[in-house]
Design a protein around this motif. Structure first.
Motif, PDB file in Angstrom:
ATOM      1  N   UNK A 182       0.793  -1.220   0.000  1.00  0.00           N
ATOM      2  CA  UNK A 182       0.000   0.000   0.000  1.00  0.00           C
ATOM      3  C   UNK A 182       0.823   1.265   0.000  1.00  0.00           C
ATOM      4  N   UNK A 183       1.841   1.333   0.855  1.00  0.00           N
ATOM      5  CA  UNK A 183       2.651   2.552   0.906  1.00  0.00           C
ATOM      6  C   UNK A 183       3.463   2.723  -0.372  1.00  0.00           C
ATOM      7  N   UNK A 184       3.968   1.634  -0.917  1.00  0.00           N
ATOM      8  CA  UNK A 184       4.715   1.736  -2.174  1.00  0.00           C
ATOM      9  C   UNK A 184       3.812   2.246  -3.283  1.00  0.00           C
ATOM     10  N   UNK A 185       2.582   1.755  -3.324  1.00  0.00           N
ATOM     11  CA  UNK A 185       1.643   2.220  -4.345  1.00  0.00           C
ATOM     12  C   UNK A 185       1.336   3.705  -4.182  1.00  0.00           C
ATOM     13  N   UNK A 186       1.199   4.169  -2.941  1.00  0.00           N
ATOM     14  CA  UNK A 186       0.927   5.589  -2.711  1.00  0.00           C
ATOM     15  C   UNK A 186       2.089   6.460  -3.179  1.00  0.00           C
ATOM     16  N   UNK A 187       3.307   6.051  -2.875  1.00  0.00           N
ATOM     17  CA  UNK A 187       4.464   6.828  -3.322  1.00  0.00           C
ATOM     18  C   UNK A 187       4.526   6.838  -4.845  1.00  0.00           C
ATOM     19  N   UNK A 188       4.247   5.707  -5.472  1.00  0.00           N
ATOM     20  CA  UNK A 188       4.241   5.663  -6.935  1.00  0.00           C
ATOM     21  C   UNK A 188       3.187   6.598  -7.512  1.00  0.00           C
ATOM     22  N   UNK A 189       2.042   6.696  -6.849  1.00  0.00           N
ATOM     23  CA  UNK A 189       1.003   7.623  -7.319  1.00  0.00           C
ATOM     24  C   UNK A 189       1.539   9.054  -7.322  1.00  0.00           C
ATOM     25  N   UNK A 190       2.231   9.431  -6.277  1.00  0.00           N
ATOM     26  CA  UNK A 190       2.808  10.774  -6.226  1.00  0.00           C
ATOM     27  C   UNK A 190       3.788  10.976  -7.382  1.00  0.00           C
ATOM     28  N   UNK A 219     -10.516   5.929  -2.841  1.00  0.00           N
ATOM     29  CA  UNK A 219     -11.408   5.042  -2.121  1.00  0.00           C
ATOM     30  C   UNK A 219     -10.997   4.955  -0.659  1.00  0.00           C
ATOM     31  N   UNK A 220     -11.789   4.232   0.112  1.00  0.00           N
ATOM     32  CA  UNK A 220     -11.525   4.153   1.545  1.00  0.00           C
ATOM     33  C   UNK A 220     -10.198   3.481   1.847  1.00  0.00           C
ATOM     34  N   UNK A 221      -9.754   2.561   0.985  1.00  0.00           N
ATOM     35  CA  UNK A 221      -8.487   1.878   1.248  1.00  0.00           C
ATOM     36  C   UNK A 221      -7.305   2.833   1.133  1.00  0.00           C
ATOM     37  N   UNK A 222      -7.413   3.855   0.290  1.00  0.00           N
ATOM     38  CA  UNK A 222      -6.351   4.852   0.193  1.00  0.00           C
ATOM     39  C   UNK A 222      -6.127   5.508   1.545  1.00  0.00           C
ATOM     40  N   UNK A 223      -7.213   5.955   2.169  1.00  0.00           N
ATOM     41  CA  UNK A 223      -7.096   6.604   3.475  1.00  0.00           C
ATOM     42  C   UNK A 223      -6.692   5.605   4.556  1.00  0.00           C
ATOM     43  N   UNK A 243      -2.871   3.981   8.549  1.00  0.00           N
ATOM     44  CA  UNK A 243      -2.119   2.894   9.195  1.00  0.00           C
ATOM     45  C   UNK A 243      -0.622   3.187   9.117  1.00  0.00           C
ATOM     46  N   UNK A 244      -0.164   3.645   7.977  1.00  0.00           N
ATOM     47  CA  UNK A 244       1.245   3.986   7.785  1.00  0.00           C
ATOM     48  C   UNK A 244       1.707   4.988   8.840  1.00  0.00           C
ATOM     49  N   UNK A 245       0.962   6.082   8.969  1.00  0.00           N
ATOM     50  CA  UNK A 245       1.362   7.133   9.911  1.00  0.00           C
ATOM     51  C   UNK A 245       1.235   6.655  11.359  1.00  0.00           C
ATOM     52  N   UNK A 246       0.240   5.841  11.628  1.00  0.00           N
ATOM     53  CA  UNK A 246       0.071   5.317  12.985  1.00  0.00           C
ATOM     54  C   UNK A 246       1.225   4.407  13.375  1.00  0.00           C
ATOM     55  N   UNK A 247       1.603   3.495  12.477  1.00  0.00           N
ATOM     56  CA  UNK A 247       2.702   2.578  12.782  1.00  0.00           C
ATOM     57  C   UNK A 247       4.005   3.347  12.961  1.00  0.00           C
ATOM     58  N   UNK A 248       4.257   4.334  12.114  1.00  0.00           N
ATOM     59  CA  UNK A 248       5.481   5.121  12.254  1.00  0.00           C
ATOM     60  C   UNK A 248       5.517   5.854  13.584  1.00  0.00           C
ATOM     61  N   UNK A 249       4.389   6.425  13.973  1.00  0.00           N
ATOM     62  CA  UNK A 249       4.351   7.151  15.251  1.00  0.00           C
ATOM     63  C   UNK A 249       4.613   6.218  16.418  1.00  0.00           C
ATOM     64  N   UNK A 250       4.046   5.014  16.370  1.00  0.00           N
ATOM     65  CA  UNK A 250       4.242   4.076  17.473  1.00  0.00           C
ATOM     66  C   UNK A 250       5.638   3.453  17.455  1.00  0.00           C
ATOM     67  N   UNK A 251       6.218   3.267  16.265  1.00  0.00           N
ATOM     68  CA  UNK A 251       7.600   2.791  16.204  1.00  0.00           C
ATOM     69  C   UNK A 251       8.548   3.804  16.840  1.00  0.00           C
ATOM     70  N   UNK A 252       8.234   5.064  16.715  1.00  0.00           N
ATOM     71  CA  UNK A 252       9.080   6.115  17.285  1.00  0.00           C
ATOM     72  C   UNK A 252       8.985   6.133  18.811  1.00  0.00           C
ATOM     73  N   UNK A 279       4.292  -1.740  20.853  1.00  0.00           N
ATOM     74  CA  UNK A 279       2.859  -1.614  20.574  1.00  0.00           C
ATOM     75  C   UNK A 279       2.530  -2.039  19.147  1.00  0.00           C
ATOM     76  N   UNK A 280       3.560  -2.250  18.313  1.00  0.00           N
ATOM     77  CA  UNK A 280       3.363  -2.684  16.930  1.00  0.00           C
ATOM     78  C   UNK A 280       3.549  -4.184  16.763  1.00  0.00           C
ATOM     79  N   UNK A 281       3.655  -4.920  17.866  1.00  0.00           N
ATOM     80  CA  UNK A 281       4.008  -6.347  17.778  1.00  0.00           C
ATOM     81  C   UNK A 281       2.946  -7.183  17.076  1.00  0.00           C
ATOM     82  N   UNK A 282       1.715  -6.721  16.974  1.00  0.00           N
ATOM     83  CA  UNK A 282       0.667  -7.462  16.261  1.00  0.00           C
ATOM     84  C   UNK A 282       0.679  -7.168  14.767  1.00  0.00           C
TER      85      UNK A 282
END
Length: 545
Positions: free
Chosen positions: A290-298, A376-380, A385-394, A399-402
């Protein structure tokens, strides 16, 4: 803006023979084992009523075409690169014209190849059984048909192990054998050909180098053979040796330059990425795609974004790394996620900070050009999810173990180390790392965590079971899979962009080209398929007769 595009995953599985006691037999021939896996599954499917025994059509493949604008001479190519004709390695000596064999000559009836009714391909590639998923258009579908591949491999290995007089065959969804060899998990994304390849590579490389923080599957051992004690985020990092390149089994690059779109090359290029891990965690696969596809869209909309005031090209170019090849390994070994990477302009940023910068550009692009009819909703969902995981990894990686596979694996290994006083080079830790990826649910550590509710799932088993046998309905994989299910005896050969039919009574084989991956869908062809009692009627309908 949308995360949706044509994409897919190719996974080579590790293969191991076992004796009657379950002990490993490392001297067993991996080519033979892999062939047994594929041919046994082909027979297994035949007993179920479908017979996907068609040949693979190599006629439209060109693995020596380089996206940088040239062809590698066939005489100079490493034999592993000649995927268009595995029976004919590169000739010795100076450059020579090598005539492409015709279809009948190229085919080997004993070749281990299986075109599945779900649109996928199961075959032997470089001494490993490989499952190449059907084309999908969303990250979630990418997860679904990737997990379906795990179930295919489980059924294939069980059936091969049960053959009379045979031997046990165990498959692993991983990327290293612990003896210096690595096998690939390749991602494929269809990209607008208007984007210059040089721009694509330059602006994508920092993202690919740093996405390991959420996409790595974890590995015990450092270095190609794993002899150095330690743990790292990914399994592929120690095998990446170049920024860009055509090879896949040596001098492995961050961005592969193979210009083989399996589609209309005037419209698309296929971005072929070989640096990623084989993920068992569904969220990791989802984010990777998903994130790779978003960057490619940009990257496909840089000019439009510039016209609207967003300097995305400049913002992403500012993230260029001073030494991206070395940084692949540096990020992988940074288990505390604090190492600073030197940028080309002299600044330093951590891998998480680089990822946050990419996510920020994507978010600003969405605000500027979205939501629009394509968002579509999957884009958002991917962006959130991308931003949430990055924030929690920091702030709290545990908290990202699942969701993040390497974190879950490391937590389990750390518990074993503390309990039993083990150093990172202890054989039991290497054994657990291998057992993590065992496709057998009764042996797999991952499957135990999954059964215990310790892993987040995105798809359910009912959908996975259906995806084992049925193709996505919104790509040409639907046509490929359906004709294999409905008319297996009349399909002579197939590839990603064609199906060749042997019509009873016809004087020649008849090829149906499929250069547009978004045609041949259920919406496009479903009614005609349902109305066609035989291949002749289907082809007549395709011709508009």
């Amino acid at each position: 803006m949308t995360v949706r595009r044509v994409m897919g995953i190719e996974t080579e599985y590790g293969v191991l023979a076992t004796g009657p006691s379950g002990a490993a037999r490392p001297a067993a021939n991996p080519m033979l084992l892999s062939s047994q896996v594929v041919t046994t599954y082909r027979a297994l499917v035949a007993r179920a009523g479908a017979r996907p025994a068609a040949r693979w059509d190599y006629d439209d493949e060109d693995p020596l075409a380089d996206a940088r604008g040239f062809h590698v001479r066939r005489s100079a190519a490493h034999p592993s690169m000649l995927t268009d004709d595995p029976a004919r390695p590169a000739p010795p000596g100076p450059a020579a014209e090598v005539a492409r064999p015709d279809l009948e000559e190229a085919d080997d009836p004993s070749a281990a190849n299986c075109i599945l009714t779900n649109g996928a391909r199961l075959y032997v590639d470089h001494a490993h059984p490989e499952y190449s998923s059907p084309e999908v258009t969303s990250p979630r579908d990418g997860v679904l048909w990737d997990v379906a591949g795990e179930r295919v491999m489980l059924a294939a290995s069980r059936a091969a192990s049960a053959l009379p007089g045979g031997q046990g065959i165990v498959l692993y969804k991983n990327n290293v054998d612990g003896k210096g060899a690595s096998y690939g998990t390749h991602e494929n994304y269809l990209v607008d050909r208007a984007v210059p390849f040089a721009v694509l590579a330059e602006l994508l490389i920092p993202f690919l180098v740093t996405r390991q923080v959420f996409a790595g599957s974890g590995r015990v051992g450092l270095g190609p053979t794993g002899d150095e004690a330690g743990f790292q985020l990914t399994q592929r990092a120690d095998y990446i040796e170049a920024e860009v390149g055509l090879e896949t089994t040596l001098r492995r690059p961050i961005v592969n330059t193979r210009d083989e779109p399996h589609a209309d090359r005037t419209r698309w290029r296929r971005l072929h990425l070989i640096l990623g891990d084989a993920n068992l965690f569904e969220v990791a696969t989802y984010l990777k795609l998903g994130t790779t596809s978003l960057v490619l869209w940009v990257l496909e909309h840089l000019d439009e974004l510039a016209d609207r005031g967003l300097r995305a090209r400049e913002d992403l170019a500012a993230l260029r790394l001073a030494d991206p090849v070395a940084d692949v390994q540096r990020v992988s070994r940074d288990i505390d996620l604090v190492a600073k990477l030197e940028l080309a302009d002299g600044r330093t940023m951590s891998a998480i900070e680089v990822q946050e910068a990419y996510a920020g550009v994507v978010a600003r692009a969405l605000d500027l050009l979205g939501p629009g009819p394509d968002a579509d909703t999957e884009t958002y969902a991917v962006l959130d999810r991308w931003r949430s995981v990055l924030a929690r990894l920091r702030t709290d990686p545990q908290s990202c173990a699942r969701e993040v596979e390497w974190i879950a694996k490391r937590r389990l290994l750390d518990g074993m180390r503390r309990r039993d006083g083990l150093a990172w080079d202890h054989p039991r830790l290497h054994a657990l790392d291998l057992q993590w990826s065992d496709v057998r649910p009764e042996r797999s550590i991952y499957q135990r965590l999954l059964a215990g509710g310790a892993v987040e799932r995105l798809v359910d088993e009912e959908a996975v079971a259906d995806a084992v046998h049925h193709a996505p309905t919104d790509t040409r994989a639907y046509f490929r899979g359906e004709v294999m299910a409905r008319f297996p005896d009349q399909v002579s050969a197939a590839s990603w962009d064609s199906v060749i039919f042997d019509v009873p009574g016809a004087t020649a084989l008849q090829r149906v080209p499929m250069l547009d991956p978004l045609r041949g869908t259920r919406g496009h062809i479903g009614a005609l398929l349902d109305a066609s009692d035989d291949v002749g009627a289907l082809l007549a309908g395709l011709r508009g007769e």
